[in-house]
Design a protein around this motif. Structure first.
Motif, PDB file in Angstrom:
ATOM      1  N   ALA A   1       0.829  -1.203   0.000  1.00  0.00           N
ATOM      2  CA  ALA A   1       0.000   0.000   0.000  1.00  0.00           C
ATOM      3  C   ALA A   1       0.867   1.258   0.000  1.00  0.00           C
ATOM      4  CB  ALA A   1      -0.920  -0.010   1.218  1.00  0.00           C
ATOM      5  N   HIS A   2       2.056   1.169   0.582  1.00  0.00           N
ATOM      6  CA  HIS A   2       3.054   2.243   0.531  1.00  0.00           C
ATOM      7  C   HIS A   2       4.366   1.640   0.061  1.00  0.00           C
ATOM      8  CE1 HIS A   2       1.010   5.681   2.610  1.00  0.00           C
ATOM      9  NE2 HIS A   2       0.238   4.685   3.052  1.00  0.00           N
ATOM     10  N   ASP A   3       5.258   2.517  -0.352  1.00  0.00           N
ATOM     11  CA  ASP A   3       6.584   2.062  -0.765  1.00  0.00           C
ATOM     12  C   ASP A   3       7.478   1.723   0.418  1.00  0.00           C
ATOM     13  OD1 ASP A   3       5.789   2.427  -3.361  1.00  0.00           O
ATOM     14  OD2 ASP A   3       6.623   4.469  -3.513  1.00  0.00           O
ATOM     15  N   ALA A   4       7.102   2.117   1.601  1.00  0.00           N
ATOM     16  CA  ALA A   4       7.821   1.788   2.833  1.00  0.00           C
ATOM     17  C   ALA A   4       6.802   1.229   3.825  1.00  0.00           C
ATOM     18  CB  ALA A   4       8.549   3.009   3.389  1.00  0.00           C
ATOM     19  N   ARG A   5       7.279   0.838   4.977  1.00  0.00           N
ATOM     20  CA  ARG A   5       6.374   0.244   5.960  1.00  0.00           C
ATOM     21  C   ARG A   5       5.340   1.265   6.427  1.00  0.00           C
ATOM     22  NH1 ARG A   5      10.116  -0.441  11.408  1.00  0.00           N
ATOM     23  NH2 ARG A   5      11.031   1.642  11.409  1.00  0.00           N
ATOM     24  N   VAL A   6       4.098   0.792   6.569  1.00  0.00           N
ATOM     25  CA  VAL A   6       2.990   1.637   7.009  1.00  0.00           C
ATOM     26  C   VAL A   6       3.070   1.746   8.530  1.00  0.00           C
ATOM     27  CG1 VAL A   6       0.510   2.012   6.889  1.00  0.00           C
ATOM     28  CG2 VAL A   6       1.658   0.727   5.079  1.00  0.00           C
ATOM     29  N   LEU A   7       3.259   2.968   9.038  1.00  0.00           N
ATOM     30  CA  LEU A   7       3.531   3.155  10.456  1.00  0.00           C
ATOM     31  C   LEU A   7       2.350   3.736  11.231  1.00  0.00           C
ATOM     32  CD1 LEU A   7       7.162   4.587  10.203  1.00  0.00           C
ATOM     33  CD2 LEU A   7       6.473   2.266  10.809  1.00  0.00           C
ATOM     34  N   PHE A   8       1.517   4.570  10.598  1.00  0.00           N
ATOM     35  CA  PHE A   8       0.473   5.283  11.326  1.00  0.00           C
ATOM     36  C   PHE A   8      -0.858   5.123  10.587  1.00  0.00           C
ATOM     37  CE2 PHE A   8       4.386   7.882  10.779  1.00  0.00           C
ATOM     38  CZ  PHE A   8       5.005   7.541  11.980  1.00  0.00           C
ATOM     39  N   SER A   9      -1.946   5.241  11.355  1.00  0.00           N
ATOM     40  CA  SER A   9      -3.289   5.210  10.769  1.00  0.00           C
ATOM     41  C   SER A   9      -4.241   5.965  11.675  1.00  0.00           C
ATOM     42  CB  SER A   9      -3.775   3.770  10.569  1.00  0.00           C
ATOM     43  OG  SER A   9      -4.044   3.145  11.795  1.00  0.00           O
ATOM     44  N   GLN A  10      -5.201   6.632  11.059  1.00  0.00           N
ATOM     45  CA  GLN A  10      -6.251   7.354  11.770  1.00  0.00           C
ATOM     46  C   GLN A  10      -7.549   7.218  10.977  1.00  0.00           C
ATOM     47  OE1 GLN A  10      -6.548   9.118  14.713  1.00  0.00           O
ATOM     48  NE2 GLN A  10      -4.529   8.309  15.275  1.00  0.00           N
ATOM     49  N   MET A  11      -8.677   7.184  11.700  1.00  0.00           N
ATOM     50  CA  MET A  11      -9.983   7.012  11.073  1.00  0.00           C
ATOM     51  C   MET A  11     -10.733   8.336  11.102  1.00  0.00           C
ATOM     52  SD  MET A  11     -12.713   3.965  11.812  1.00  0.00           S
ATOM     53  CE  MET A  11     -11.397   2.782  11.437  1.00  0.00           C
ATOM     54  N   SER A  12     -11.498   8.582  10.044  1.00  0.00           N
ATOM     55  CA  SER A  12     -12.256   9.817   9.927  1.00  0.00           C
ATOM     56  C   SER A  12     -13.370   9.852  10.958  1.00  0.00           C
ATOM     57  CB  SER A  12     -12.837   9.939   8.514  1.00  0.00           C
ATOM     58  OG  SER A  12     -13.774   8.901   8.289  1.00  0.00           O
ATOM     59  N   PRO A  13     -13.916  11.037  11.269  1.00  0.00           N
ATOM     60  CA  PRO A  13     -14.999  11.107  12.257  1.00  0.00           C
ATOM     61  C   PRO A  13     -16.242  10.320  11.843  1.00  0.00           C
ATOM     62  CG  PRO A  13     -14.066  13.276  11.843  1.00  0.00           C
ATOM     63  CD  PRO A  13     -13.485  12.366  10.828  1.00  0.00           C
TER      64      PRO A  13
END
Length: 550
Positions: A495-507
């Motif tokens: 999904a990214h070219d590097a490791r996916v480190l963070f995630s947040q969900m919309s309100p």
């Protein structure tokens, strides 16, 4: 003729046999029966018997041995009185009756009942839980006080067998995992991981960024809906550099600066700059979205007003970087690199109201439950703690109500379930890569899923019973799991070219924003917001309408 005729007549009138003919009752016999008394004393009966010795109906018999007189011993009145008191004095000595206090047990043991189990019959009548019943001395018992007792062998024999087989006697034989390794204090470990990072990289050209595994029943887009550049975003597993507020504003930390992006207008504004010599380690919006807390690398926590863009205060005290934060009303909790968690009350001057010490490594995952009753934390010591957030008479509880050491790597992904508050999801790092679901009420682990890569964040979908996870080395993927079956609904690899480190969900709970070491922010629309049901309007009857109905 006359005499013969008389004899014949007598036979026919009296046909009884001579044996049954009654004897004539003489006057002497009549007098003897009249004088006989059945209820009289033995002396009178003995007199009548002697007088009627020639009576054929009364036969004499010898007297009972008990009634025979004892030769040479006369029972006097004094002897009867002493016998009535239980003490007999004879010859100057006293003798008493001995009471039987012990029951008699034969030497031969009775045969066991056929209905009893074989294991019980083999043990015998003695107590199988007492070692002395087996003939063991005190030295044997003291030598192995904690070793198990076996009916067919001594504790020493069992200890020798356990040592030969390699089975620990005082530990559980069956358990889920081995004990998690303790965090290493070696400073060169981070450098070794940095040099070994290339081993986790996928060779170029093996897969594309659109590669995905999707369930047939769900259609999940494999391409992001929007991509934003984030130059200077740190590629650090332990930091938390993005936060999405309830007012639809996204905060992003890029090196020494913090920016806010308004999703409704798309405008980007720089919020704050850090002091010289430090960096931004974490950001977190308050529950109402009016304030932004910024954790710095030097241990300070800054509080900013979002609307005015001004800094309200700086809360100091931590000795290491603040890598994670979470809000509960006017309390902002911060996790420090030294393993401590502080509760800051932003309304008072002395902001520190509680300190929680339950981690031996850096705290990198922290989240309050929506009702504010519990706080979940994960650390670099592979430990998950759940703290009671309710304030009692003595303040906050400083001991965790639940501690889990099942993970074998750092726990950064921590998330509470919005539709079942008792559920907590946690994810481990590279050497663990496992997703666990806990029931905080009972303390039991409900589900576990082994993934192909380290888990960097975990999110529950608010409108659907699904769990979203982001992953680092080596897949750099996004996964969606169904609950409670834990089946993989979708997986978007690279999904990214590097490791996916963070995630947040919309309100609204339909879009997820992910950040990675490739300095990009990507927005994925994974769910749909359920349509609100129209409430039925209740028609009020006025006076005119009532008249019309009539």
């Amino acid at each position: 003729m006359a005499s013969t005729r008389t004899t014949t007549t007598t036979k026919h009138q009296n046909p009884k046999t001579p044996v049954r003919i009654r004897a004539p009752l003489t006057p002497s016999l009549t007098a003897g029966f009249n004088a006989l008394s059945l209820g009289g004393s033995p002396t009178k009966r003995r007199t009548h018997v002697q007088d009627l010795a020639g009576n054929p109906f009364l036969s004499s018999r010898p007297s009972s041995p008990v009634k025979q007189a004892t030769n040479g011993f006369v029972v006097t009145a004094e002897l009867q009185r002493q016998a009535g008191q239980g003490v007999i004095r004879r010859g100057g000595f006293e003798s008493r009756m001995e009471v039987v206090k012990l029951d008699y047990f034969p030497d031969v043991q009775p045969k066991p009942s056929p209905r009893r189990a074989k294991s019980m019959t083999r043990l015998g009548p003695d107590d199988r839980f007492l070692p002395r019943a087996r003939g063991l001395d005190d030295s044997d018992i003291a030598a192995a006080p904690m070793k198990p007792f076996h009916p067919d062998g001594s504790p020493r024999h069992v200890a020798r067998l356990a040592e030969a087989v390699g089975i620990p006697l005082n530990q559980r034989v069956l358990k889920y995992h081995e004990a998690p390794p303790m965090p290493s204090a070696d400073k060169d470990l981070s450098q070794q991981r940095l040099h070994a990072r290339a081993l986790y990289q996928r060779p170029n050209g093996t897969t594309s960024s659109t590669g995905a595994v999707t369930n047939k029943t769900r259609k999940i887009p494999t391409q992001p809906e929007r991509v934003l550049d984030a130059p200077g975003m740190a590629d650090d597993f332990y930091l938390n550099l993005i936060s999405w507020s309830s007012t639809n504003i996204l905060a992003v930390a890029l090196s020494e600066s913090t920016y806010v992006w308004r999703a409704d207008t798309g405008a980007v504004t720089q919020m704050a700059d850090t002091p010289e010599g430090t960096y931004v380690a974490s950001v977190s919006f308050s529950n109402d979205g009016m304030f932004l807390a910024i954790g710095l690398g030097n241990g300070d926590v800054e509080l900013w007003d979002v609307e005015s863009g001004t800094k309200l205060r700086t809360m100091t005290g931590h000795e290491a970087q603040v890598a994670c934060m979470s809000w509960n009303g006017h309390i902002v909790s911060s996790g420090c690199g030294d393993g401590s968690i502080w509760h800051h009350d932003v309304r008072v001057a002395r902001h520190k109201v509680c300190e929680l010490l339950g981690h031996a490594g850096e705290v990198c995952g922290l989240e309050w439950r929506s009702d504010g009753d519990y706080l979940a934390s994960g650390g670099n010591d592979n430990v998950v703690n759940v703290w009671d957030g309710r304030v009692g008479d003595g303040g906050y509880s400083e001991e965790p109500v639940m501690t889990k050491r099942t993970h074998t790597a750092a726990v950064k992904g921590v998330s509470w379930c919005p539709w079942q508050p008792s559920l907590l999801a946690t994810g481990g790092g590279t050497s663990d890569a496992t997703l666990h679901i806990w029931n905080v009420t009972t303390g039991a682990r409900i589900h576990s899923v082994q993934t192909a890569a380290q888990i960097t964040s975990v999110r529950f979908a608010p409108h659907k019973k699904e769990i979203f996870t982001t992953h680092g080395y080596p897949t750099n993927s996004l996964m969606v799991h169904a609950y409670p079956t834990m089946e993989r609904v979708a997986e978007i690899r690279d999904a990214h070219d590097a490791r996916v480190l963070f995630s947040q969900m919309s309100p609204q709970g339909d879009v997820v924003c992910t950040g990675a070491g490739d300095e990009n922010l990507k927005f994925w629309r994974l769910w749909e917001v359920p349509k609100k049901r129209k409430e039925k309007s209740h028609r009020t009857l006025t006076g005119e309408s009532i008249l019309k109905l009539r």
